[in-house]
Design a protein around this motif. Structure first.
Motif, PDB file in Angstrom:
ATOM      1  N   SER A   1       6.435 -61.770 -59.572  1.00 45.79           N
ATOM      2  CA  SER A   1       5.060 -61.401 -60.703  1.00 45.79           C
ATOM      3  C   SER A   1       5.201 -60.471 -59.886  1.00 45.79           C
ATOM      4  N   ILE A   2       5.190 -60.056 -58.157  1.00 46.99           N
ATOM      5  CA  ILE A   2       4.465 -58.660 -58.179  1.00 46.99           C
ATOM      6  C   ILE A   2       5.428 -57.786 -58.240  1.00 46.99           C
ATOM      7  N   LEU A   3       7.333 -58.496 -57.825  1.00 53.93           N
ATOM      8  CA  LEU A   3       8.030 -56.989 -57.653  1.00 53.93           C
ATOM      9  C   LEU A   3       7.895 -56.319 -58.920  1.00 53.93           C
ATOM     10  N   ILE A   4       7.977 -57.035 -59.978  1.00 56.25           N
ATOM     11  CA  ILE A   4       8.258 -56.301 -61.149  1.00 56.25           C
ATOM     12  C   ILE A   4       7.171 -55.134 -61.659  1.00 56.25           C
ATOM     13  N   PRO A   5       6.145 -55.277 -61.664  1.00 57.28           N
ATOM     14  CA  PRO A   5       5.165 -54.135 -61.758  1.00 57.28           C
ATOM     15  C   PRO A   5       5.650 -53.359 -60.474  1.00 57.28           C
ATOM     16  N   ALA A   6       5.440 -54.031 -59.358  1.00 57.01           N
ATOM     17  CA  ALA A   6       5.390 -52.539 -58.159  1.00 57.01           C
ATOM     18  C   ALA A   6       7.061 -52.420 -58.225  1.00 57.01           C
ATOM     19  N   PHE A   7       7.795 -52.655 -59.012  1.00 58.46           N
ATOM     20  CA  PHE A   7       8.489 -51.146 -58.515  1.00 58.46           C
ATOM     21  C   PHE A   7       9.300 -50.299 -60.412  1.00 58.46           C
ATOM     22  N   THR A   8       8.300 -50.804 -61.083  1.00 57.33           N
ATOM     23  CA  THR A   8       7.855 -50.391 -62.301  1.00 57.33           C
ATOM     24  C   THR A   8       6.870 -49.431 -61.948  1.00 57.33           C
ATOM     25  N   ALA A   9       5.560 -49.169 -61.435  1.00 57.12           N
ATOM     26  CA  ALA A   9       5.133 -48.420 -61.256  1.00 57.12           C
ATOM     27  C   ALA A   9       5.475 -47.655 -60.380  1.00 57.12           C
ATOM     28  N   PHE A  10       6.789 -47.789 -59.743  1.00 57.49           N
ATOM     29  CA  PHE A  10       7.001 -47.209 -58.125  1.00 57.49           C
ATOM     30  C   PHE A  10       8.397 -45.763 -59.273  1.00 57.49           C
ATOM     31  N   LEU A  11       8.380 -46.394 -60.043  1.00 53.38           N
ATOM     32  CA  LEU A  11       9.554 -45.860 -61.299  1.00 53.38           C
ATOM     33  C   LEU A  11       8.840 -44.538 -62.075  1.00 53.38           C
ATOM     34  N   LEU A  12       7.475 -45.578 -62.635  1.00 55.29           N
ATOM     35  CA  LEU A  12       7.102 -44.146 -63.449  1.00 55.29           C
ATOM     36  C   LEU A  12       6.535 -42.687 -62.277  1.00 55.29           C
TER      37      LEU A  12
ATOM     38  N   LEU B   1       1.045 -34.963 -72.607  1.00 54.18           N
ATOM     39  CA  LEU B   1       1.655 -35.581 -72.409  1.00 54.18           C
ATOM     40  C   LEU B   1       2.073 -36.416 -73.866  1.00 54.18           C
ATOM     41  N   ALA B   2       1.607 -35.290 -74.558  1.00 56.72           N
ATOM     42  CA  ALA B   2       2.316 -35.862 -76.267  1.00 56.72           C
ATOM     43  C   ALA B   2       3.033 -35.675 -77.191  1.00 56.72           C
ATOM     44  N   ARG B   3       3.603 -33.582 -75.897  1.00 58.87           N
ATOM     45  CA  ARG B   3       5.003 -33.391 -75.921  1.00 58.87           C
ATOM     46  C   ARG B   3       5.668 -33.636 -75.059  1.00 58.87           C
ATOM     47  N   ASP B   4       5.534 -34.167 -74.189  1.00 54.64           N
ATOM     48  CA  ASP B   4       5.927 -34.541 -73.092  1.00 54.64           C
ATOM     49  C   ASP B   4       7.723 -35.554 -73.094  1.00 54.64           C
ATOM     50  N   TRP B   5       8.876 -34.893 -73.144  1.00 57.12           N
ATOM     51  CA  TRP B   5      10.110 -35.967 -73.209  1.00 57.12           C
ATOM     52  C   TRP B   5       9.561 -37.064 -72.636  1.00 57.12           C
TER      53      TRP B   5
ATOM     54  N   PRO C   1       8.225 -40.994 -74.144  1.00 60.86           N
ATOM     55  CA  PRO C   1       8.951 -42.604 -74.698  1.00 60.86           C
ATOM     56  C   PRO C   1       9.094 -42.997 -74.015  1.00 60.86           C
ATOM     57  N   TRP C   2      10.138 -42.865 -73.203  1.00 58.39           N
ATOM     58  CA  TRP C   2      10.137 -43.612 -72.007  1.00 58.39           C
ATOM     59  C   TRP C   2       9.335 -44.156 -71.271  1.00 58.39           C
ATOM     60  N   ARG C   3       8.591 -43.587 -70.798  1.00 61.51           N
ATOM     61  CA  ARG C   3       7.535 -44.217 -69.614  1.00 61.51           C
ATOM     62  C   ARG C   3       6.133 -45.701 -70.271  1.00 61.51           C
ATOM     63  N   ARG C   4       6.621 -45.011 -71.867  1.00 64.28           N
ATOM     64  CA  ARG C   4       5.676 -46.159 -72.700  1.00 64.28           C
ATOM     65  C   ARG C   4       6.951 -47.287 -73.204  1.00 64.28           C
ATOM     66  N   ALA C   5       8.512 -47.092 -73.452  1.00 66.28           N
ATOM     67  CA  ALA C   5       9.216 -48.384 -72.940  1.00 66.28           C
ATOM     68  C   ALA C   5       9.260 -49.408 -72.095  1.00 66.28           C
TER      69      ALA C   5
ATOM     70  N   SER D   1       7.177 -49.100 -70.001  1.00 66.31           N
ATOM     71  CA  SER D   1       6.131 -50.049 -69.321  1.00 66.31           C
ATOM     72  C   SER D   1       6.075 -51.519 -70.028  1.00 66.31           C
ATOM     73  N   LEU D   2       6.470 -51.109 -71.036  1.00 67.11           N
ATOM     74  CA  LEU D   2       6.560 -52.285 -72.609  1.00 67.11           C
ATOM     75  C   LEU D   2       7.417 -53.226 -71.789  1.00 67.11           C
ATOM     76  N   ILE D   3       8.913 -52.480 -71.543  1.00 67.07           N
ATOM     77  CA  ILE D   3       9.507 -54.006 -71.162  1.00 67.07           C
ATOM     78  C   ILE D   3       9.306 -54.357 -69.938  1.00 67.07           C
ATOM     79  N   SER D   4       8.661 -54.049 -69.175  1.00 71.60           N
ATOM     80  CA  SER D   4       8.639 -54.297 -67.838  1.00 71.60           C
ATOM     81  C   SER D   4       7.063 -55.466 -67.945  1.00 71.60           C
ATOM     82  N   ALA D   5       6.135 -54.838 -68.718  1.00 77.57           N
ATOM     83  CA  ALA D   5       4.958 -56.128 -68.882  1.00 77.57           C
ATOM     84  C   ALA D   5       5.667 -57.381 -69.712  1.00 77.57           C
ATOM     85  N   ILE D   6       6.534 -57.249 -70.910  1.00 74.84           N
ATOM     86  CA  ILE D   6       7.046 -58.369 -71.325  1.00 74.84           C
ATOM     87  C   ILE D   6       8.103 -59.257 -70.404  1.00 74.84           C
ATOM     88  N   LEU D   7       8.475 -58.269 -70.297  1.00 73.54           N
ATOM     89  CA  LEU D   7       9.809 -59.482 -68.343  1.00 73.54           C
ATOM     90  C   LEU D   7       7.928 -60.180 -68.024  1.00 73.54           C
TER      91      LEU D   7
END
Length: 601
Positions: free
Chosen positions: A16-27, A38-42, A45-49, A51-57
């Motif tokens: 539970s520490i490593l999952i958000p840590a690695f997610t944050a570094f990847l982001l 940001l609204a036009r940045d390609w 959608p990858w950031r949101r996906a 982030s949400l997948i990590s939170a659900i995990l």
């Protein structure tokens, strides 16, 4: 499959520490062009996906924690394979599992709501959000006081950035205040840790709890003073009076999803008070000091919060004062110092966190519907979704004020029942009932201003107020209302499933006071069954490795008990040290005690 299950079981507490840590570094590595584009940045959608997948995990992982911890077993993870008190350990028990589940139960809907629009208003929102989750989960799982400080700093640094999300003069001004207060608290935290370490020689929670009653009077007083200093620090984090005045204004200026997730941060302070001051410093003298201060602080905080809420001029500040009042209620439960009260406090803690987050989300919905009036408690034209918003406000008001049949009512009833043999029972009952009554009055006042006295919208198309009203949104901001419904549904389920939940809370409270179980699970013993400890502390003792030369070490016999078997057989333990270990183990049939012995000078 068995290999995976063994890996999961071995490394459970750190995931539970490593999952958000690695997610944050990847982001962070994914980059962020700036809030304007940001609204036009390609990549958005990858950031949101991600982030949400990590939170659900993270939520799925937290649920497995809860299932594992419900057996009553205490799971210990040794960082770098060094056992406590020589190494830092993570500890998964019923309380830490509950708090991690609560964190992700709140994080998932808030992050889902943020991912539609709010994350475009500032840089690195998702990365900071996951750094915040990393710090919160680490604080709940650590078994070491210094490591608790480290995770506090991680979550605070993330919160500094999140508080300024969306920019604005008010956020910057109060952000400076927030940072200054927490920097002072961090300095006090370090001073308190130094006092405890100087007196005890250890910062492992289980080891400090074991050694505290054995200290000489001057050392004992120094350690207690350090513990009380930590209590003040945790009180700042929990926003108890007189060090909690910062909360209502600070949370009022935060972005809607940021204010919602911040409701778990006050609970980190409460958790630390319960874990450290309630169970680590558990001897009579420490408890007398805690009881002397904590009950009046809890009573005053609860009463002050609701009285201030009655006079609030903005809805968000009103919500902040109600959060302050709920903090006082939980502190009252902790101060009673029996397992029934603690179980009631934990039940109410979960309720107060989720309902406060739902209320802050509702504040965002109401603000969007009132135009220039925003969240000011002034009479304004009727909102376009007046009926739906009023119904949602009414349900939240009933829950937050503690009226039946909701979880807030049940938590307060359990708290009152736990005061049966408490010497200050009358004070607790009186304050809890008065606060509940004043909460009803406060919510009635707010509802009266927002809905009952709302004026008819302008119908004359020639007036500018007509155009301004027509420009207001017809519906709630994207996902705002649905996020509130998710949280309210969770609270409905929470009270429906109250029986098994309360059973878990009772078992959690009983486990907390069982210091022997923590000592057996966390600390190691030698062949004779004596606990291996760092007492008495010797500043000249330097453990030998293969780089330390061939130095006679009287403590070599304890090495097999405090490091991992694979490490013991590795190259870092020299041949000379291996011989010392074998010789001392053969000679140590009747040692006086399992304590480190000073080296020859």
């Amino acid at each position: 499959m068995m290999t995976f299950l063994n890996f999961w079981h071995t490394h459970t507490p750190i995931l539970s520490i490593l999952i958000p840590a690695f997610t944050a570094f990847l982001l962070v590595l994914l980059g962020n062009p700036g809030s304007g584009s940001l609204a036009r940045d390609w990549r958005q959608p990858w950031r949101r996906a991600l982030s949400l997948i990590s939170a659900i995990l993270g939520l799925a992982t937290a649920i497995t924690y809860l299932i594992q911890a419900s057996s009553g077993q205490i799971f210990v993870y040794q960082l770098s394979e060094w056992s406590a008190p020589f190494g830092i350990v993570l500890v998964l028990d019923r309380l830490s599992a509950l708090m991690v589940v609560l964190t992700y139960t709140l994080a998932v809907p808030v992050l889902w709501f943020s991912s539609k629009q709010w994350d475009e208003r500032g840089r690195y929102f998702h990365a900071m959000f996951h750094f915040l989750l990393m710090g919160i989960c680490g604080a709940f799982l650590t078994g070491d006081l210094f490591n608790l400080f480290v995770f506090f700093e991680i979550l605070l640094m993330a919160s500094y950035v999140l508080l300024l999300h969306g920019q604005g003069k008010a956020r910057f001004q109060l952000g400076i205040h927030y940072v200054t207060i927490n920097l002072v608290a961090s300095a006090l935290f370090l001073i308190g840790l130094g006092m405890i370490y100087g007196a005890v020689g250890s910062l492992n929670m289980a080891d400090v709890a074991r050694l505290l009653p054995t200290l000489e009077n001057d050392q004992h007083q120094l350690a207690i003073s350090g513990g009380l200093l930590l209590f003040a620090v945790f009180g700042i984090k929990a926003a108890m009076l007189p060090v909690g005045f910062w909360l209502p204004k600070t949370y009022a200026v935060a972005a809607t999803p940021v204010a919602a997730i911040f409701t778990i941060m006050t609970k980190v302070g409460i958790y630390a008070i319960l874990r450290v001051n309630g169970t680590v410093f558990h001897d009579d003298l420490a408890q007398n000091y805690l009881n002397y201060w904590l009950l009046p602080i809890g009573l005053i905080t609860s009463l002050y919060g609701v009285i201030a809420a009655m006079g609030a001029d903005r809805l968000r500040r009103f919500a902040g004062f109600m959060v302050l009042s709920s903090v006082g209620t939980i502190l009252i439960a902790i101060s009673i110092m029996n397992t029934s009260a603690w179980a009631a406090g934990l039940y109410y803690l979960v309720h107060s966190t989720l309902i406060a987050a739902a209320f802050y989300l509702l504040c965002g919905w109401i603000t969007s519907q009132r135009g220039e009036f925003k969240d000011h408690l002034k009479v304004a034209p009727k909102m376009k979704q007046d009926g739906l918003v009023a119904a949602t406000f009414f349900i939240i008001a009933l829950m937050m004020a503690g009226l039946p049949p909701f979880s807030g009512f049940l938590g307060k009833v359990l708290l009152l029942q736990s005061t049966a043999d408490f010497p200050y029972q009358a004070w607790v009952i009186a304050i809890v009932l008065v606060v509940s009554l004043l909460s009803i009055i406060a919510f009635t006042r707010v509802g009266f201003i927002l809905f009952w006295r709302a004026t008819t919208p302008e119908t004359d198309a020639r007036k500018p107020t007509f155009a301004a009203y027509q420009a207001l949104p017809e519906k709630a901001p994207p996902r705002n209302d649905k996020s509130i419904y998710l949280l309210l549904s969770g609270l409905m389920l929470y009270v429906i499933c109250a029986a098994p939940i309360l059973k878990y809370m009772d078992q959690t409270a009983l486990q907390l006071v069982n210091s022997t179980a923590y000592e057996q699970a966390i600390l190691k013993k030698d062949a004779q069954g004596n606990t291996i400890s760092v007492q008495p502390y010797d500043a000249h003792y330097v453990p030998e490795t293969k780089y330390g030369g061939e130095i006679a070490d009287k403590n070599a016999q304890y090495i097999p008990h405090i490091i991992d078997k694979n490490t013991l057989q590795g190259e870092h333990i020299s041949q000379y040290k291996q011989q010392q270990i074998q010789q001392q183990v053969k000679q140590s049939h009747t040692p006086d005690d399992a304590k480190l012995k000073p080296m020859e000078q």
